[in-house]
Design a protein around this motif. Structure first.
Motif, short mmCIF file in Angstrom:
data_model
loop_
_atom_site.label_atom_id
_atom_site.label_comp_id
_atom_site.label_asym_id
_atom_site.label_seq_id
_atom_site.Cartn_x
_atom_site.Cartn_y
_atom_site.Cartn_z
N ALA A 12 0.83 -1.21 0.00
CA ALA A 12 0.00 0.00 0.00
C ALA A 12 0.86 1.26 0.00
N LEU A 13 1.99 1.22 0.69
CA LEU A 13 2.85 2.41 0.79
C LEU A 13 3.63 2.67 -0.49
N THR A 14 3.68 1.72 -1.38
CA THR A 14 4.39 1.90 -2.65
C THR A 14 3.89 3.13 -3.40
N GLY A 15 2.61 3.37 -3.36
CA GLY A 15 2.03 4.52 -4.04
C GLY A 15 1.91 5.76 -3.17
N LEU A 16 2.53 5.74 -2.00
CA LEU A 16 2.44 6.87 -1.07
C LEU A 16 3.84 7.32 -0.67
N PRO A 17 4.47 8.15 -1.49
CA PRO A 17 5.84 8.57 -1.21
C PRO A 17 5.96 9.30 0.13
N GLY A 23 5.86 0.81 13.77
CA GLY A 23 5.08 -0.04 14.65
C GLY A 23 3.82 -0.51 13.95
N GLU A 24 2.69 -0.27 14.57
CA GLU A 24 1.41 -0.70 13.99
C GLU A 24 0.71 0.42 13.23
N ALA A 25 1.45 1.48 12.88
CA ALA A 25 0.85 2.65 12.21
C ALA A 25 1.65 3.00 10.96
N ILE A 26 1.07 3.88 10.15
CA ILE A 26 1.82 4.50 9.05
C ILE A 26 1.97 5.97 9.39
N VAL A 27 3.11 6.53 9.02
CA VAL A 27 3.44 7.90 9.43
C VAL A 27 4.04 8.69 8.28
N LYS A 28 3.88 10.01 8.39
CA LYS A 28 4.53 10.92 7.45
C LYS A 28 4.60 12.30 8.09
N SER A 29 5.65 13.04 7.74
CA SER A 29 5.79 14.45 8.13
C SER A 29 5.71 15.29 6.87
N ARG A 86 -4.00 8.69 1.17
CA ARG A 86 -4.11 9.14 -0.23
C ARG A 86 -4.77 10.52 -0.32
N ILE A 87 -5.81 10.70 0.46
CA ILE A 87 -6.49 12.01 0.48
C ILE A 87 -5.53 13.09 0.96
N LEU A 88 -4.81 12.82 2.03
CA LEU A 88 -3.85 13.80 2.57
C LEU A 88 -2.76 14.12 1.55
N ARG A 90 -3.11 14.14 -1.72
CA ARG A 90 -3.71 15.05 -2.72
C ARG A 90 -3.83 16.47 -2.17
N LEU A 91 -4.26 16.59 -0.93
CA LEU A 91 -4.42 17.90 -0.32
C LEU A 91 -3.08 18.60 -0.15
N ALA A 92 -2.06 17.87 0.25
CA ALA A 92 -0.73 18.47 0.43
C ALA A 92 -0.15 18.91 -0.91
N ALA A 93 -0.39 18.12 -1.95
CA ALA A 93 0.12 18.47 -3.28
C ALA A 93 -0.52 19.75 -3.81
N ALA A 94 -1.75 20.00 -3.39
CA ALA A 94 -2.47 21.20 -3.84
C ALA A 94 -2.10 22.44 -3.02
N SER A 95 -1.29 22.25 -2.00
CA SER A 95 -0.92 23.38 -1.12
C SER A 95 0.09 24.28 -1.75
#
Length: 95
Positions: A12-17, A23-29, A86-88, A90-95
């Protein structure tokens, strides 16, 4: 709702750079130009988050927004978390 296996999360993370498993979560800054831009991102995301009824763990320090996604009721990452990531994106890319 069944949590993803580590292999499913990796796929799933392959398409989410920039997203990674922690741990048991996915994270991004995310980093934005300044505080106002970071808060604008948070405000834009709030509508989608409420529609999904899936609220992230996030913090904001000046121009940075750190996000941690986990379906607590399922005990791990689920499709709901990946959908919100995925939604986040798209929103970040539009910022």
């Amino acid at each position: 709702m069944t949590p993803f296996s580590d292999d499913q999360i990796e796929t799933a993370l392959t398409g989410l750079p920039g997203w990674s498993q922690e741990g048991e979560a996915i994270v991004k800054s995310y980093e934005f130009a300044d505080f106002d831009a970071a808060i604008a991102f948070i405000n834009r995301a709030s509508g989608c988050i409420n529609e999904l009824d899936h609220h992230p763990e996030w913090t904001n320090v000046y121009n940075r927004v750190d996000i941690r996604l986990l379906s607590h009721d399922a005990g791990g990452v689920t499709n709901r978390d990946v959908q919100l990531a995925r939604i986040l994106e798209r929103l970040a890319a539009a910022s």
